[in-house]
Design a protein around this motif. Sequence first.
Motif, mmCIF file in Angstrom:
data_model
loop_
_atom_site.group_PDB
_atom_site.id
_atom_site.type_symbol
_atom_site.label_atom_id
_atom_site.label_comp_id
_atom_site.label_asym_id
_atom_site.label_seq_id
_atom_site.Cartn_x
_atom_site.Cartn_y
_atom_site.Cartn_z
ATOM 1 N N GLN A 1 20.628 -43.745 24.774
ATOM 2 C CA GLN A 1 19.390 -43.951 24.057
ATOM 3 C C GLN A 1 18.484 -45.146 24.486
ATOM 4 N N ILE A 2 18.964 -46.014 25.509
ATOM 5 C CA ILE A 2 18.279 -47.148 25.628
ATOM 6 C C ILE A 2 18.290 -47.171 27.356
ATOM 7 N N ALA A 3 17.255 -47.561 27.701
ATOM 8 C CA ALA A 3 16.853 -47.465 29.198
ATOM 9 C C ALA A 3 15.877 -48.757 29.510
ATOM 10 N N SER A 4 16.030 -49.271 30.838
ATOM 11 C CA SER A 4 14.898 -50.186 31.357
ATOM 12 C C SER A 4 14.148 -49.381 32.534
ATOM 13 N N LEU A 5 13.047 -49.443 32.422
ATOM 14 C CA LEU A 5 11.832 -48.678 33.258
ATOM 15 C C LEU A 5 11.153 -49.551 34.022
ATOM 16 N N LEU A 6 10.848 -49.107 35.205
ATOM 17 C CA LEU A 6 9.969 -49.771 36.291
ATOM 18 C C LEU A 6 8.990 -48.470 36.812
#
Length: 350
Positions: free
Chosen positions: A212-217
Amino acid sequence: MNQQDIFDSLARNAFDFLERGIEEFDKAPKYSVIHFCAAVEMLLKARLMREHWSLIVSKPEQANLAKFMAGDFASVTMDEARARIRDIAGEDIADDAFNSFRTLANHRNKMIHFFHADVDGDGQAKAQIVAEHCRSWFHLHRLLNRWDAYFHGFSAEITRADRSMKGHRKYLSTKFKALKPELDAARSAGSKPKACSACGFKAAIPDAFDDQIASLLCLVCDHTETQVEIDCPHCNQPVVIANEGYAVCEHCGGAIEPEHLADTLTDHAAVHIGIADGDDRWEPANCGTCDGYHTVVRRGDIYFCVNCFDTSDHVEQCEWCNEPNTGDMEHSYSTGCSHCDGKVGWEKDD
């Protein structure tokens, strides 16, 4: 003019500069940056205006209403505006948002005070400017939504600016197309690119914490964010929330608050078992980054703040009040944590 009139005038001027900053990009990208940055600064000052007009003056203790009305005063810097919004209005502007504004201001300052290469025919420079605009508008738009009680009279201007920004992003399409091999490689590796909240292109590479949680670039505009995917607590439709725990459902318009995220992201069964086994690491904790009270929930091996989306790999108990907190609690017996004043504060009050 009363304070409301001054606020309306300042906000109206800011949206005029914002509109010019977007419209001028084609023919005058240099002035586009200058006007866009001026709009950001004026909107921060407008928020300060809702507290008191003197807060816009660099030295409030020397504020003079007559001079203020005549425009004869030195106004706050962007850094001072942020500090006063935080310390007086009690509303902090997150680091990622302010860093975006600061990058834009630094670019503006170079154009005004120093030599700057002609950007009119430089496609790479123009793409950089649009990327800065997209990132800044993403954060500014979120602030204006959060400050709706003050800016609700300018909803038409906000909607118009948002619509114009969507057209503005076409200048990044060349970069997006050039990234196709890299994006295809990410897909093959199992990191399916997601839509960037700032520029709109499906070029944000996720580094997932869990399902459910993601860090994105974003590879197009360099925007970074943390996304949480949940079902709306009001209509049960899937929604994606970026960077902070306040959002409006795109399906039903319902407000999604940090407490909704906390309830959804908490593994209630694991909490029940953990507490029964004496494992207090499943208790809600306080955030050492945003000072949120019980806004940190455990997600496997990480601790996630549903208010500011900060993550930590551990929590520590305050040595004075025993509250669990993210951050360093080494000297908390004396100085306390974000929700107590420690032994020093207790003795002072006593």
